[in-house]
Design a protein around this motif. Structure first.
Motif, PDB file in Angstrom:
ATOM      1  N   ALA A  41     -47.424  50.232  13.037  1.00 21.33           N
ATOM      2  CA  ALA A  41     -47.893  50.065  11.404  1.00 21.33           C
ATOM      3  C   ALA A  41     -48.977  48.621  11.665  1.00 21.33           C
ATOM      4  CB  ALA A  41     -47.227  49.648  10.388  1.00 21.33           C
ATOM      5  N   ARG A  42     -48.501  47.591  12.409  1.00 23.85           N
ATOM      6  CA  ARG A  42     -49.287  46.372  12.504  1.00 23.85           C
ATOM      7  C   ARG A  42     -50.596  46.600  13.255  1.00 23.85           C
ATOM      8  NH1 ARG A  42     -44.195  42.587  11.979  1.00 23.85           N
ATOM      9  NH2 ARG A  42     -44.584  41.996   9.765  1.00 23.85           N
ATOM     10  N   ARG A  43     -50.256  47.651  14.474  1.00 26.16           N
ATOM     11  CA  ARG A  43     -51.451  47.970  15.135  1.00 26.16           C
ATOM     12  C   ARG A  43     -52.792  48.373  14.288  1.00 26.16           C
ATOM     13  NH1 ARG A  43     -50.633  52.342  18.577  1.00 26.16           N
ATOM     14  NH2 ARG A  43     -52.736  51.788  19.716  1.00 26.16           N
ATOM     15  N   TRP A  44     -52.408  49.034  13.129  1.00 30.25           N
ATOM     16  CA  TRP A  44     -53.592  49.450  12.348  1.00 30.25           C
ATOM     17  C   TRP A  44     -53.968  48.501  11.320  1.00 30.25           C
ATOM     18  CZ3 TRP A  44     -55.059  54.695  12.053  1.00 30.25           C
ATOM     19  CH2 TRP A  44     -54.367  55.660  12.737  1.00 30.25           C
ATOM     20  N   LEU A  45     -53.500  46.971  11.460  1.00 22.82           N
ATOM     21  CA  LEU A  45     -54.215  45.965  10.527  1.00 22.82           C
ATOM     22  C   LEU A  45     -55.577  45.941  10.988  1.00 22.82           C
ATOM     23  CD1 LEU A  45     -51.189  43.635  10.552  1.00 22.82           C
ATOM     24  CD2 LEU A  45     -51.812  44.882   8.656  1.00 22.82           C
ATOM     25  N   GLY A  46     -56.320  45.847   9.720  1.00 21.87           N
ATOM     26  CA  GLY A  46     -57.786  45.622   9.914  1.00 21.87           C
ATOM     27  C   GLY A  46     -58.504  46.910  10.082  1.00 21.87           C
ATOM     28  N   PHE A  66     -45.163  44.447   2.898  1.00 23.22           N
ATOM     29  CA  PHE A  66     -45.575  46.060   3.355  1.00 23.22           C
ATOM     30  C   PHE A  66     -46.796  46.044   3.778  1.00 23.22           C
ATOM     31  CE2 PHE A  66     -47.457  45.728  -0.870  1.00 23.22           C
ATOM     32  CZ  PHE A  66     -48.023  46.693  -0.999  1.00 23.22           C
ATOM     33  N   ILE A  67     -46.993  47.087   4.487  1.00 22.12           N
ATOM     34  CA  ILE A  67     -48.413  47.459   5.138  1.00 22.12           C
ATOM     35  C   ILE A  67     -48.857  48.700   4.603  1.00 22.12           C
ATOM     36  CG2 ILE A  67     -49.609  48.148   7.331  1.00 22.12           C
ATOM     37  CD1 ILE A  67     -47.692  46.307   8.896  1.00 22.12           C
ATOM     38  N   HIS A  68     -50.195  48.713   4.240  1.00 30.54           N
ATOM     39  CA  HIS A  68     -50.721  49.917   3.622  1.00 30.54           C
ATOM     40  C   HIS A  68     -52.277  49.966   3.555  1.00 30.54           C
ATOM     41  CE1 HIS A  68     -51.845  47.743  -0.586  1.00 30.54           C
ATOM     42  NE2 HIS A  68     -51.355  46.944   0.350  1.00 30.54           N
TER      43      HIS A  68
END
Length: 146
Positions: free
Chosen positions: A11-16, A113-115
């Motif tokens: 999920a963190r890879r998707w940040l940005g 959370f990541i969203h």
């Protein structure tokens, strides 16, 4: 590496990644479902079913909990009180509306959370009280095979 941490790392890879309705392309665009789909592909492999075209209002006019039903088909439902690292949260953004927003628990102390959020892209936020009170369901990935 622990399987639940793999979910968070993916999920963190998707940040940005910019917010793009119905998209699920790392770095190019994703909405909240697209983020979840991308994390699924990164951790679990092929997506378990094709996602039909959906509008921004999802199934609000019909009052159908389509996202909740799909989550139940492919994830393991648990009590929101038991949320932990890597869990998928389902949010109801307005009272009496269908649940149509998703996020992934990224830390538990403090709860974050990541969203993918319209106007913001894929971000990591504190699960503050305004967000917490919107959580209607919690799921975990079926990670026993990893």
């Amino acid at each position: 590496m622990q399987a639940k941490q793999k979910v968070v790392d993916e999920a963190r890879r998707w940040l940005g990644t910019p917010y793009v309705h119905q998209a699920s392309v790392l770095g190019a665009g994703a909405d909240c479902l697209g983020l979840l789909r991308g994390v699924w592909r990164g951790v679990m492999g092929h997506e378990p079913e094709a996602v039909p075209v959906y509008s921004m209002d999802w199934s609000e006019p019909q009052g159908e909990e389509r996202m909740w039903a799909a989550a139940r088909r492919h994830l393991i439902e648990k009590s929101p009180e038991d949320m932990t690292l890597g869990d998928v949260l389902l949010f109801r953004m307005r009272d009496a509306a269908v649940a149509k927003h998703l996020g992934i628990v990224s830390t538990t102390d403090p709860l974050r959370f990541i969203h993918a959020y319209s106007g913001h892209g894929v971000v990591e936020n504190t699960l503050s009280e305004p967000w917490r009170r919107r959580v209607v369901a919690c799921f975990e990935f079926p990670l026993e095979d990893l």
